[in-house]
Design an enzyme around this catalytic site. Sequence first.
Site, mmCIF file in Angstrom:
data_model
loop_
_atom_site.group_PDB
_atom_site.id
_atom_site.type_symbol
_atom_site.label_atom_id
_atom_site.label_comp_id
_atom_site.label_asym_id
_atom_site.label_seq_id
_atom_site.Cartn_x
_atom_site.Cartn_y
_atom_site.Cartn_z
ATOM 1 C CE LYS A 173 3.162 -2.491 -3.567
ATOM 2 N NZ LYS A 173 2.910 -1.020 -3.383
ATOM 3 C CB CYS A 281 6.496 2.972 12.303
ATOM 4 S SG CYS A 281 8.239 2.581 12.252
HETATM 5 P P1 NAD Z 1 -0.120 1.296 3.873
HETATM 6 O O1 NAD Z 1 -0.548 0.168 4.732
HETATM 7 O O2 NAD Z 1 -1.160 2.152 3.254
HETATM 8 O O3 NAD Z 1 0.759 0.740 2.628
HETATM 9 C C1 NAD Z 1 1.803 -0.176 2.827
HETATM 10 C C2 NAD Z 1 1.955 -1.025 1.562
HETATM 11 O O4 NAD Z 1 0.742 -1.767 1.354
HETATM 12 C C3 NAD Z 1 2.195 -0.204 0.299
HETATM 13 O O5 NAD Z 1 3.166 -0.863 -0.494
HETATM 14 C C4 NAD Z 1 0.829 -0.175 -0.368
HETATM 15 O O6 NAD Z 1 0.925 -0.116 -1.783
HETATM 16 C C5 NAD Z 1 0.202 -1.487 0.051
HETATM 17 N N1 NAD Z 1 -1.258 -1.387 0.189
HETATM 18 C C6 NAD Z 1 -1.978 -0.289 0.550
HETATM 19 N N2 NAD Z 1 -3.295 -0.581 0.557
HETATM 20 C C7 NAD Z 1 -3.413 -1.882 0.204
HETATM 21 C C8 NAD Z 1 -4.530 -2.770 0.048
HETATM 22 N N3 NAD Z 1 -5.788 -2.373 0.265
HETATM 23 N N4 NAD Z 1 -4.280 -4.039 -0.309
HETATM 24 C C9 NAD Z 1 -3.024 -4.466 -0.518
HETATM 25 N N5 NAD Z 1 -1.940 -3.677 -0.391
HETATM 26 C C10 NAD Z 1 -2.124 -2.402 -0.022
HETATM 27 O O7 NAD Z 1 0.920 2.163 4.723
HETATM 28 P P2 NAD Z 1 1.579 3.568 4.353
HETATM 29 O O8 NAD Z 1 0.554 4.646 4.443
HETATM 30 O O9 NAD Z 1 2.382 3.445 3.104
HETATM 31 O O10 NAD Z 1 2.622 3.706 5.565
HETATM 32 C C11 NAD Z 1 2.273 4.214 6.827
HETATM 33 C C12 NAD Z 1 1.901 3.115 7.788
HETATM 34 O O11 NAD Z 1 2.986 2.189 7.925
HETATM 35 C C13 NAD Z 1 1.645 3.626 9.189
HETATM 36 O O12 NAD Z 1 0.554 2.923 9.726
HETATM 37 C C14 NAD Z 1 2.925 3.286 9.938
HETATM 38 O O13 NAD Z 1 2.792 3.161 11.343
HETATM 39 C C15 NAD Z 1 3.283 1.998 9.306
HETATM 40 N N6 NAD Z 1 4.698 1.665 9.474
HETATM 41 C C16 NAD Z 1 5.020 0.712 10.390
HETATM 42 C C17 NAD Z 1 6.333 0.402 10.607
HETATM 43 C C18 NAD Z 1 6.731 -0.637 11.620
HETATM 44 O O14 NAD Z 1 7.892 -0.950 11.684
HETATM 45 N N7 NAD Z 1 5.817 -1.188 12.388
HETATM 46 C C19 NAD Z 1 7.334 1.034 9.869
HETATM 47 C C20 NAD Z 1 6.967 1.991 8.931
HETATM 48 C C21 NAD Z 1 5.628 2.298 8.737
#
Ligand code: NAD
Length: 496
Positions: A173, A281
């Site tokens: 997803k 990240c």
């Molecule tokens: P996000 O948490 O908004 O979304 C991530 C995933 O979760 C997406 O597929 C999204 O559709 C889903 N999602 C979003 N809201 C949701 C909800 N309420 N309920 C269920 N699923 C939900 O993150 P983003 O904005 O896409 O990405 C940026 C974030 O990811 C930043 O915080 C970044 O630091 C983090 N990140 C971390 C790493 C790591 O390795 N630690 C790597 C890449 C990105």
Amino acid sequence: MNTIEHWINGALTPAGSTRTAPVYNPATGEQQASVLLAESADVDTAVSAAAKAFTSWGDSSLSQRTRILFAFRELLVKHEDELARIISREHGKVIDDARGEIVRGREVVEYACGIADALKGSFSDQVSRGVDVHDFRQPLGVVAGITPFNFPIMVPLWMHPVAIATGNTFVLKPSERDPSAANLVARLYAEAGLPDGVFNVVHGDKVAVDALLDHPDISAVSFVGSTPIAKYVHERGTASGKRVQALGGAKNHAVVLPDADLEYAANHLTAAAFGSAGQRCMAISVAVAVGEAGDRLVEILARKAREVTVGPGSDASSDMGPVVTSAARARVIDAVAQSGKEGATVVVDGRALTVPGHESGFFVGPSLLDNVTAKMQAYQEEIFGPVLAVIRAATVDEAIALINANPYGNGTAIFTGSGESARRFQREVKVGMIGVNVPIPVPMSYYSFGGWKDSLIGDSPIHGPAGVRFYTRAKVVTTRWPHTENHSAAFTFPTS
Ligand code: NAD
């Protein structure tokens, strides 16, 4: 307008979805496609296909799996340009940076090509008289990946090559903001000879995520995204009995000591803070300037921040593209304004930047904040944009204490000419990935990637040896082949 469909059981399909979300081109601000948002019945269709495929893929030979992974790796090379363009068009990052994420993701496929070695078990001869012990690992079944927008190909590649190489079938997803790369990857897997149903893509939002987390036929979930959602996914997934790895957000500090080459440090900090518009990240968002390094460091950083060329990702002269959405742009502008109100010095202000010909794009320029303190919002929140905050510290111990008090622990770096300081730093800091004069210390694919504290919920980092363990379960077998007429059995534990 193009509607991006799911990929289930080896083919594109709308399944039953009717809801959609807009997909923007961040460089123009225009909607360029719609993506289907799965309902739980669509997730069910994908999981059923994956469960059916598992009955034979879970039993496939290591040679068959590696042959397909080698072919898939070649196709990723062949389609690198196309993939990079797709990523840049939906995410906004510059084409060369998109290529970089493809290469780093491909390295996980290369690791997975060696799965036969990584899956070797151990064997102990004669643990008791006539008794041997060996162990081996088996796949879990259907596993799911839920991934963020900022690395639309690399982060999923941290997961599915290892999951598939170890014999699982996969439902991805991806982020609904840049969904197209996932569908091309699915097509390349099919071209490489992966049987239908082994790799599936369902596009969607919370509805799809919840359906995956609750689905009884999914054994494990890999999540990468922001910390609040990582916590939610971990809680809900484990509550329904799944194995869950959940990587969260970050606030990565780079400590600069006075004995560092400040020009070198500032160059690397500029690239690490503003590359990909700060949406990594492992981006450096806090520079901790120790002692007399401070004034000179800020002066060089300011010069370099002003030199960053901001423009569309498709333009080869751009260093940095737009941020992903207009909401992300508004968040960055707000964070800079708030830091000024709280007493930080806005040394370079990227808020007013416009890119000629792209006035409606989601552009915001690099911002450099000085005299930031740990109490300010700009320090406490993950801004996830091109903002570098400088905090002054008197000593390296003060810098380490600051990092250790931060709730996140993804990556950190130290810039120094002192081996003693670097050694102390890496031993004392509570962070999972550490760079010494290396600003973005992303582990190679044959190590595992993962932070500490709020940057990793659960206990499993991703890819490399930890990935193999996450996607498999061990069995330990104790064997005796009796060859005498002595059939006696002891009522006590055997001791020899
Ligand atoms: P996000 O948490 O908004 O979304 C991530 C995933 O979760 C997406 O597929 C999204 O559709 C889903 N999602 C979003 N809201 C949701 C909800 N309420 N309920 C269920 N699923 C939900 O993150 P983003 O904005 O896409 O990405 C940026 C974030 O990811 C930043 O915080 C970044 O630091 C983090 N990140 C971390 C790493 C790591 O390795 N630690 C790597 C890449 C990105």
